[in-house]
Design a protein around this motif. Structure first.
Motif, PDB file in Angstrom:
ATOM      1  N   SER A 151     -18.044 -16.580   2.609  1.00 23.90           N
ATOM      2  CA  SER A 151     -17.724 -15.190   2.317  1.00 23.90           C
ATOM      3  C   SER A 151     -17.767 -14.988   0.824  1.00 23.90           C
ATOM      4  O   SER A 151     -17.461 -15.892   0.051  1.00 23.90           O
TER       5      SER A 151
ATOM      6  N   ALA B 142     -16.536 -11.880  -1.996  1.00 29.93           N
ATOM      7  CA  ALA B 142     -15.887 -10.577  -2.140  1.00 29.93           C
ATOM      8  C   ALA B 142     -15.419 -10.385  -3.563  1.00 29.93           C
ATOM      9  O   ALA B 142     -14.365  -9.836  -3.812  1.00 29.93           O
TER      10      ALA B 142
ATOM     11  N   SER C 202     -12.644 -14.873  -4.218  1.00 30.70           N
ATOM     12  CA  SER C 202     -13.266 -15.350  -2.990  1.00 30.70           C
ATOM     13  C   SER C 202     -13.007 -16.840  -2.805  1.00 30.70           C
ATOM     14  O   SER C 202     -12.798 -17.571  -3.750  1.00 30.70           O
TER      15      SER C 202
ATOM     16  N   GLU D 224      -9.337 -12.513   5.282  1.00 30.93           N
ATOM     17  CA  GLU D 224     -10.411 -12.162   4.351  1.00 30.93           C
ATOM     18  C   GLU D 224     -10.632 -10.656   4.335  1.00 30.93           C
ATOM     19  O   GLU D 224     -10.755 -10.039   3.270  1.00 30.93           O
TER      20      GLU D 224
ATOM     21  N   PHE E 136      -9.807  -7.792   1.320  1.00 25.02           N
ATOM     22  CA  PHE E 136     -10.833  -6.831   0.897  1.00 25.02           C
ATOM     23  C   PHE E 136     -10.308  -5.399   0.949  1.00 25.02           C
ATOM     24  O   PHE E 136     -10.496  -4.604   0.027  1.00 25.02           O
TER      25      PHE E 136
ATOM     26  N   GLN F 203     -11.799  -3.135  -2.613  1.00 25.93           N
ATOM     27  CA  GLN F 203     -13.087  -3.565  -3.127  1.00 25.93           C
ATOM     28  C   GLN F 203     -14.212  -2.731  -2.527  1.00 25.93           C
ATOM     29  O   GLN F 203     -14.080  -2.135  -1.457  1.00 25.93           O
TER      30      GLN F 203
ATOM     31  N   LEU G  84     -17.641  -6.486   0.936  1.00 25.10           N
ATOM     32  CA  LEU G  84     -17.335  -7.846   1.366  1.00 25.10           C
ATOM     33  C   LEU G  84     -18.496  -8.346   2.209  1.00 25.10           C
ATOM     34  O   LEU G  84     -18.893  -7.697   3.183  1.00 25.10           O
TER      35      LEU G  84
END
Length: 243
Positions: free
Chosen positions: A193, A195, A199, A212, A216, A221, A224
């Motif tokens: 992943s 982001a 991360s 996760e 995000f 954000q 992602l």
């Protein structure tokens, strides 16, 4: 918000209160199930007739292992425990306690479970539901399975009340996906992943998929990217302020 900016492993053994549920039913729920139920009650805030989608990678794994251990030891199985070892146990208790006949589903799809749960919720919206309750949760694995962990398993639960986008929507999240070609697959680590800041790499350091996505969302954000089994999932903040 402090957790979202600098995620740490969530720990604790205190069970969620689930005060809104009748005690007789509340006692039947397990540790992870109570987290899911508490979150669901808080998110719906008295609404009825709302379809629900519960998403958990491991569900009632702890209860299932206990039943299997009893079976191996030749002990009689508890009918109540057996009936609550199914994956839709929390969803069923939620429906029974509220006497709500709205549809409910329980999904498990590995590291991509949260994506498939959102697709399920969107399908319900497309079928005419005005909103859908999405509950994402999980707990720790039994000690028997610790050597097989592929992420930092930990207890958590969160919920979204998902609605179709409209002119009044102030916070809009988009999800798209596609298969990786061979070149991309060689570059991207399996089940990775990205982001932005904070991360985690794949493997032991990785957060569960549900966390996760939660990080995000809370960080606001713009994007992602998650790669699971050569499938790339792209989450985007399409409307609403982002960092």
């Amino acid at each position: 918000m402090a957790w979202a900016e600098q995620p740490y492993v969530i720990e604790g053994e205190r069970e969620a209160a689930v005060a809104a549920m009748p005690a007789m039913l509340r006692r039947r729920a397990g540790f992870a199930g109570k987290m899911a139920l508490e979150t669901a009650y808080r998110c719906l805030d008295g609404r009825v007739g709302v379809p629900t989608v519960f998403c958990s990678r491991h569900g009632e794994c702890m209860r299932s292992v206990e039943l299997l251990a009893d079976l191996a030891d030749g002990q009689p199985l508890s009918p109540a425990s057996f009936s609550l070892s199914v994956h839709n146990a929390a969803a069923g208790l939620f429906s029974i306690a509220r006497q709500d006949q709205a549809s409910h589903a329980a999904l498990a799809a590995g590291h991509a479970g949260v994506e498939h749960a959102v697709i399920e919720a969107c399908g319900l919206l497309a079928d005419g539901a005005s909103e859908v309750l999405l509950v994402v949760y999980d707990g720790v694995l039994p000690a028997l399975f610790h050597e097989f962990q592929d992420c930092r398993e930990q207890p958590f639960a969160w919920a979204w009340l998902v609605q179709a986008v409209s002119a009044e929507s102030s916070d809009v999240i988009g999800l798209s996906w596609g298969s990786l070609d061979e070149d991309d697959a060689n570059v991207m680590k399996p089940e990775s992943s990205t982001a932005g800041a904070g991360s985690e790499d794949a493997g032991d350091a990785r957060q569960p998929a549900g966390l996760e996505l939660l990080a995000f969302y809370l960080r606001r954000q713009a994007e992602l990217l998650r790669t699971v089994d050569k499938q790339r999932w792209r989450w985007q903040r399409l409307r609403g302020q982002h960092a």
